[in-house]
Design an enzyme around this catalytic site. Structure first.
Site, PDB file in Angstrom:
ATOM      1  N   GLU A   1      13.049 -21.950 -42.426  1.00 55.71           N
ATOM      2  CA  GLU A   1      14.303 -21.204 -42.564  1.00 55.71           C
ATOM      3  C   GLU A   1      14.910 -20.828 -41.214  1.00 55.71           C
ATOM      4  OE1 GLU A   1      11.923 -20.374 -46.344  1.00 55.71           O
ATOM      5  OE2 GLU A   1      11.488 -20.385 -44.185  1.00 55.71           O
TER       6      GLU A   1
ATOM      7  N   PHE B   1       6.567  -9.679 -56.327  1.00 56.88           N
ATOM      8  CA  PHE B   1       6.224 -10.860 -55.553  1.00 56.88           C
ATOM      9  C   PHE B   1       7.435 -11.313 -54.728  1.00 56.88           C
ATOM     10  CE2 PHE B   1       5.942 -15.584 -55.298  1.00 56.88           C
ATOM     11  CZ  PHE B   1       4.845 -15.653 -54.446  1.00 56.88           C
ATOM     12  N   GLN B   2       7.218 -11.489 -53.435  1.00 61.38           N
ATOM     13  CA  GLN B   2       8.240 -11.919 -52.477  1.00 61.38           C
ATOM     14  C   GLN B   2       9.464 -10.990 -52.481  1.00 61.38           C
ATOM     15  OE1 GLN B   2       8.958 -16.194 -53.017  1.00 61.38           O
ATOM     16  NE2 GLN B   2       7.271 -16.610 -51.601  1.00 61.38           N
TER      17      GLN B   2
ATOM     18  N   LYS C   1      18.151 -11.893 -58.646  1.00 61.17           N
ATOM     19  CA  LYS C   1      18.042 -12.941 -59.664  1.00 61.17           C
ATOM     20  C   LYS C   1      18.949 -12.664 -60.868  1.00 61.17           C
ATOM     21  CE  LYS C   1      15.281 -16.501 -61.080  1.00 61.17           C
ATOM     22  NZ  LYS C   1      14.847 -17.685 -60.332  1.00 61.17           N
TER      23      LYS C   1
ATOM     24  N   MET D   1      10.450 -20.196 -16.453  1.00 65.96           N
ATOM     25  CA  MET D   1      11.240 -19.050 -16.005  1.00 65.96           C
ATOM     26  C   MET D   1      10.368 -17.817 -15.811  1.00 65.96           C
ATOM     27  SD  MET D   1      14.144 -18.067 -14.966  1.00 65.96           S
ATOM     28  CE  MET D   1      15.447 -19.126 -15.560  1.00 65.96           C
TER      29      MET D   1
END
Length: 552
Positions: free
Chosen positions: A51, A113-114, A163, A464
């Protein structure tokens, strides 16, 4: 027409002009992906490896095209994986709409969940965000999100869609385009601004990303010619002027060109257009504007006076303000100032012909690209070398993480930029440190059949950070020597690209000839350079140009 929320989302995205979405499916967005499937002839979805890569791709797409980038992710870890990309877009003022699914409203707050509070998590790094609680709010919310992302100072907006909102139904096509009242602007003291400009003997224009965002490149060029004023650029404004223009001095700041930083320090008037005066650009604020007056032009009221207190401020769209100034100002010449600038340019010029060093590598690659080729970078030494030595001629051809400094940004951005400009040859300059963070997106390059050339400036260290350790920490190189055995060309071959390992300019030139295949083929070129190559010039943090380091 009555529709479920998932279909309303897709229909409204299409109505907003969205033709490409980047994302990754999951349980909380299955309904949305089902509607994407049904609408696949009207809107294209690009699945990435992660993602974060999708968010960087949407960001790169937005920067390259000027359109709004759109990224879609599921709830929980899918949503949290977007956070770095959203923060990156926020600091660089990139128009982005991030859409996340979430558990149903009835399950929120139950550690389902999630389930995560992505609205709360992203609050500090977005321009605005929404939790859609009812399907009847969805259409209006999407319209507002796109308006906010593109109105005023651009930035990312997040829409979280539970949802139940995706499956619920309501009438579509009844919401109105939002009409939000503009906040009062700072007073524009036109005569004072014009008089200050006319009285200047050593004018200097400092140009930032706001010029590119507003499409004011033509006006900037004309103002420079009209005032006989050199131009220095912030990193975000790097493509606002063609490098072939004689008074484009290049980037200012910590690793800017000597001529640009010196001219900025010696001018008697700085016209700052669309810049935010970040610490890497200003250094010692007590000395930064000690010799000049400052006129700050910016669309965002919050930026004016935040880091540098201007003598005069002009709040508004940069393009409109520059058009007004051009309508009022007559051409002038400053021959003594021009002579001074030419001396600065001569001092900052150092060449190392034939050596296998970053500037020669980048210039060799440039010979095989076009003026409209999109170039992406990751973050670190290679990023500074690219903005120093690559000749940019067209706006929106540099995709780089300026404010957040996101290692791992480059490959996702190159993917999005390449797709945005019609799948034309795109170049990514990166390093083994940055590239290691998101190299999984090589699978996206291949699966999407994208003509991307990846050039790794490979010095085997975190360059760097190591440079700072060498200069400021007595050469104590703590955890910056990687000692990795990664065979990047072999890795590229495993993913489906063609890989090369080069150690000299002769080898590089042969490889560049072989890979100069137009808009077909993906390649990785691993350029092995010395670990002690540093980025110069360098103005130490918090210091002025009086402390500039020009070489080892």
């Amino acid at each position: 027409m009555k529709m479920n929320g998932a279909r309303i989302l897709i229909e409204e995205l299409i109505r907003q002009g969205v033709d490409t979405i980047f994302g990754y499916p999951g349980g909380a967005v299955l309904n949305i992906y089902d509607e994407l499937y049904k609408a696949s002839g009207r809107i294209h979805h690009v699945i990435t490896a992660h993602e974060q890569g999708a968010c960087h791709a949407a960001d790169g797409y937005a920067r390259a095209t000027g359109k709004t980038g759109v990224v879609l992710a599921t709830s929980g870890p899918g949503a949290t994986n977007l956070v770095t990309g959203i923060a990156n877009a926020n600091l660089d003022s990139v128009p982005l709409v991030a859409i996340t699914g979430n558990v149903a409203m009835s399950a929120l707050g139950r550690d389902s969940f999630q389930e995560v509070d992505i609205v709360g998590i992203t609050q500090p790094v977005v321009k605005h965000n929404f939790m859609v609680r009812d399907v009847t709010e969805l259409e209006q919310t999407i319209k507002e999100a796109f308006y906010i992302a593109n109105h005023g100072r651009k930035g990312p907006v997040l829409i979280d869609i539970p949802k139940n909102v995706q499956v619920g139904e309501c009438e579509y096509g009844i919401a109105q385009v939002p009409r939000m009242t503009d906040k009062p602007k700072l007073a524009f003291h036109k005569e004072q601004v014009l008089e200050t400009i006319r009285n200047a003997k050593k004018p200097f224009i400092y140009c930032g990303g706001g010029v590119v965002s507003s499409g004011a490149e033509k006006e900037l060029l004309e103002l420079s010619k009209r005032l006989d004023a050199p131009v220095g650029l912030s990193m975000m404004g790097r493509t606002a002027l063609p490098d072939s223009y004689e008074y484009n001095l290049g980037m200012c700041g910590m690793h800017g060109k000597f001529a640009a930083s010196k001219a900025q320090s010696e001018c008697d008037l700085m016209i700052a257009a669309g810049v935010r005066f970040s610490d890497r650009a200003t250094g010692d604020l007590m000395k930064y504007t000690s010799k000049c007056k400052v006129i700050h032009i910016d669309i965002d009221k919050a930026e004016i006076g935040k880091n540098v207190n201007p003598d005069l401020s002009v709040q508004g769209d940069v393009k409109e303000i520059l058009q007004y100034l051009l309508s009022e100002l007559e051409p002038v010449k400053h021959p003594e100032w021009r002579k001074e600038i030419e001396n600065y340019k001569a001092k900052g010029s150092v060449k190392r012909p034939g050596e296998f060093v970053p500037e020669n590598i980048i210039e060799a690659v440039r010979k095989h690209t076009k003026d409209d080729t999109v170039v992406a970078t990751d973050v670190g030494q290679h990023q500074m070398w690219t903005v120093q030595y690559y000749d940019f001629e067209k706006p929106r051809t540099l995709l780089t993480s300026g404010g957040l400094g996101t290692m791992g940004y480059g490959l996702g951005a190159a993917i999005g930029g390449c797709i945005g400009v019609g799948r034309k040859r795109t170049v990514l300059f990166t390093s083994e440190g940055s590239f290691g963070m998101n190299l999984n997106e090589l699978c996206t390059v291949v699966s999407q059949d994208l003509p991307i050339t990846i050039v790794i400036l490979d010095n085997g260290v975190l360059g760097m950070v190591r440079q700072w350790q060498g200069i400021f920490y007595g050469g104590r190189y703590s955890e910056t020597t990687l000692n990795r055995k990664t065979d990047f060309p072999a890795l590229a071959e495993a993913f489906g690209l063609k890989g090369f390992s080069v150690h000299s300019m002769e080898e590089l030139n042969r490889v560049l000839e072989e890979t100069d295949t137009g808009d077909e083929g993906a390649y990785l070129i691993d350029c092995h350079i010395d670990k002690d190559e540093n980025v110069y010039p360098m103005i130490p943090p918090g210091k002025s140009i009086d402390s500039i380091i020009l070489k080892n």
